[in-house]
Design a protein around this motif. Structure first.
Motif, PDB file in Angstrom:
ATOM      1  N   TRP A 306     -15.094 109.298   3.139  1.00 26.90           N
ATOM      2  CA  TRP A 306     -14.240 109.112   1.976  1.00 26.90           C
ATOM      3  C   TRP A 306     -15.108 108.478   0.887  1.00 26.90           C
ATOM      4  CZ3 TRP A 306      -9.715 111.451   2.029  1.00 26.90           C
ATOM      5  CH2 TRP A 306      -9.012 111.615   3.234  1.00 26.90           C
ATOM      6  N   GLU A 307     -14.683 108.597  -0.367  1.00 27.17           N
ATOM      7  CA  GLU A 307     -15.524 108.121  -1.466  1.00 27.17           C
ATOM      8  C   GLU A 307     -15.963 106.656  -1.297  1.00 27.17           C
ATOM      9  OE1 GLU A 307     -16.624 109.974  -4.580  1.00 27.17           O
ATOM     10  OE2 GLU A 307     -16.409 111.299  -2.850  1.00 27.17           O
ATOM     11  N   GLY A 308     -15.064 105.815  -0.788  1.00 29.04           N
ATOM     12  CA  GLY A 308     -15.384 104.387  -0.666  1.00 29.04           C
ATOM     13  C   GLY A 308     -16.528 104.085   0.281  1.00 29.04           C
ATOM     14  N   GLY A 309     -16.894 105.033   1.126  1.00 22.36           N
ATOM     15  CA  GLY A 309     -18.013 104.820   2.039  1.00 22.36           C
ATOM     16  C   GLY A 309     -19.362 105.043   1.399  1.00 22.36           C
ATOM     17  N   MET A 310     -19.376 105.946   0.399  1.00 28.11           N
ATOM     18  CA  MET A 310     -20.672 106.386  -0.139  1.00 28.11           C
ATOM     19  C   MET A 310     -20.826 106.250  -1.651  1.00 28.11           C
ATOM     20  SD  MET A 310     -21.307 109.604   2.449  1.00 28.11           S
ATOM     21  CE  MET A 310     -22.770 110.206   1.624  1.00 28.11           C
ATOM     22  N   ARG A 311     -19.725 106.023  -2.356  1.00 28.63           N
ATOM     23  CA  ARG A 311     -19.880 105.807  -3.800  1.00 28.63           C
ATOM     24  C   ARG A 311     -19.974 104.293  -4.024  1.00 28.63           C
ATOM     25  NH1 ARG A 311     -15.984 107.981  -8.641  1.00 28.63           N
ATOM     26  NH2 ARG A 311     -15.667 109.740  -7.215  1.00 28.63           N
ATOM     27  N   VAL A 312     -20.985 103.865  -4.717  1.00 30.44           N
ATOM     28  CA  VAL A 312     -21.292 102.435  -4.827  1.00 30.44           C
ATOM     29  C   VAL A 312     -21.596 102.071  -6.280  1.00 30.44           C
ATOM     30  CG1 VAL A 312     -22.181 102.152  -2.462  1.00 30.44           C
ATOM     31  CG2 VAL A 312     -23.712 102.983  -4.281  1.00 30.44           C
ATOM     32  N   PRO A 313     -21.656 100.777  -6.588  1.00 36.03           N
ATOM     33  CA  PRO A 313     -22.102 100.408  -7.932  1.00 36.03           C
ATOM     34  C   PRO A 313     -23.525 100.911  -8.165  1.00 36.03           C
ATOM     35  CG  PRO A 313     -21.188  98.488  -6.769  1.00 36.03           C
ATOM     36  CD  PRO A 313     -21.327  99.599  -5.769  1.00 36.03           C
ATOM     37  N   GLY A 314     -23.811 101.327  -9.370  1.00 31.51           N
ATOM     38  CA  GLY A 314     -25.169 101.764  -9.722  1.00 31.51           C
ATOM     39  C   GLY A 314     -25.427 101.359 -11.166  1.00 31.51           C
TER      40      GLY A 314
END
Ligand code: MG
Length: 464
Positions: A306-314
């Protein structure tokens, strides 16, 4: 020897300016938080964790809103950042053991070309500071992968646990002596157990010492914090600093130390020639409740596709090159850092290397909507769980992580989400868009045909 594969020492980037000064290649500092979620910084919307320095870094630079890690757990995510390749290609992905453990025999294969090796070939001074977690046996250490200098832990800060207390107590009120971790300088053990409450500060001081020492060279510092991976620690100065409890304290100390690094760059007059990127290796470890972070509006966390596992602050910062206050919604990744640096240094790799990253240069130089890729692949271990094409994301399998009831569901046809309209992944629109599903499946087929993965490196154990 790997020297054959880089074309020359392209240190002079744009010839000579009118003043005759050679343009130096940019320094690079990557600050890599551990298990920090998409929603855990002020600039990404957290209401009670105060991160004024990271907020300001974003205001002075660029905030990515769709920045991805290569995987949703530590080891493969790090392999992806340093190679610019999906971890499955380097053998750093497994369905059985998803990361390296203290009894693991292998690590990132020596044949893989890392960002540090690419830059070292071009005359950079290179340092890995913090958590390594790409192999702790002699042939896999940071210094075997292109780094001149290493200071930090061989793997995660929850490993080498002393089994004298129930695990729950060890994590709820952590003390350094509950873990028998080694702190290393190069290959030498300098402290055991590592005093974890000092790590965020000491890693930062090491990074600042390195940049000051190499201010005349181009340099690359890979600063991989042990925080905010449980067990959580912060120095005395930050005890109780945050309304968000221990987790918030640890994030706020990291924020403060990012500020120390940016200040040091300014003091040395290096800010116009140094790109600093702040990001996280994967989403928040939700099973730890209040001690885990938040993925904000995104669904899921660490270990999941799910997005919360792999989308992070950048956040990227480079005064003079990146316009202040930039925001980019382009689909971007930690795997893009290696090709970005190749772009700026005019370096190249052998044709045999397949990269999954692409250069961020157009975005950094002002085209914040630039599409540098159309596809993204979400692996859990060695299995492809989801794929993104433009704004569309198809899930073939969905599954929660770190709990007995993982709700593993195979989707046939795949579940389809429009991430522009529905970043929370709430509304499956597969029935309305069968053509999109068909196109994604065709892309996946092509992707699989070109994978050429190395043998699995994560499962072999040391005999003891
Ligand atoms: Mg992690």
């Amino acid at each position: 020897m790997r020297r054959f594969w880089l074309i020359g020492l392209a240190l002079v980037l744009a010839g000579c300016s009118t003043g005759g000064d050679a343009v130096r290649p940019p320094n690079l500092i990557v600050i890599f938080a551990d298990d920090l979620g998409y929603g855990d910084l002020g600039v990404y919307g957290h209401p009670t964790i105060m991160t004024p320095r990271l907020d300001r870094m974003a205001q002075e630079g660029l905030k990515f809103t769709q920045f991805y890690t290569a995987a949703s757990v530590c080891t493969p995510s790090r392999a992806g950042l340093l190679t610019g390749r999906l971890p499955i290609r380097s053998g750093m992905a497994s369905d059985n053991r998803r990361v390296l453990f203290p009894d693991s025999r292998r690590g990132l294969p020596p044949e893989e070309i890392t960002l540090a090796e690419v830059l070292k070939e071009q005359g950079y001074a290179t340092a890995a500071i913090g958590k390594w977690h790409l192999g702790h046996m002699p042939e896999y250490t940071a210094r075997r992968h292109g780094f001149d200098y290493f200071f930090g832990l061989p793997y995660s800060n929850d490993m080498d646990r002393v089994p004298s207390l129930p695990a729950r107590e060890q994590f709820s009120d952590p003390k350094s002596e509950y873990w028998d971790l080694t702190l290393l300088r190069n290959e030498e053990v300098i402290e055991r157990p590592a005093r974890q409450e000092t790590l965020t500060r000491r890693y930062t001081e090491e990074a600042i010492a390195f940049l000051r020492q190499h201010k005349e060279d181009p340099f690359f510092i890979y600063l991989a914090h042990s925080m905010v991976h449980v067990p959580l620690f912060r120095s005395e100065e930050f005890e109780g600093s945050s309304r968000r409890g221990l987790y918030g304290d640890a994030v706020e100390e990291m924020d403060f130390t990012v500020g120390m690094i940016l200040d040091a760059l300014k003091e040395e007059g290096l800010e116009g020639n140094t790109m600093v990127v702040f990001t996280s290796d994967n989403g928040p470890w939700l099973v730890y409740g209040e001690q885990g972070g938040s993925s904000g509006l995104l669904h899921g966390g660490k270990g999941m596709t799910w997005e919360g596992g792999m989308r992070v602050p950048g956040i990227a910062w480079w005064p003079g090159t990146i316009a202040p206050g930039s925001v980019s919604p382009s689909v971007t990744s930690t795997m893009d850092l290696l090709p970005t640096m190749l772009d700026f240094t005019k370096g190249s790799l052998p044709d045999s290397v397949t990269l999954d990253g692409a250069s961020l240069r157009p975005i950094l130089e002002g085209d914040t909507e630039a599409e540098i890729r159309n596809e993204y692949y979400y692996y859990r271990g060695a299995t492809l769980y989801a794929a993104r094409m433009g704004k569309w994301k198809a899930h073939f399998v969905t599954e929660w992580a770190y709990r007995a009831d993982s709700e593993r569901t195979e989707h046939d046809p795949p579940a389809l989400y429009d991430l522009d309209l529905d970043p929370e992944e709430r509304f499956n629109v597969a029935e309305r868009h069968p053509d999109i599903v068909t196109q994604i499946l065709a892309r996946v087929e092509r992707h699989r045909a070109g994978l050429n993965p190395r043998p699995n490196q994560l499962e072999e154990r040391i005999d003891r």
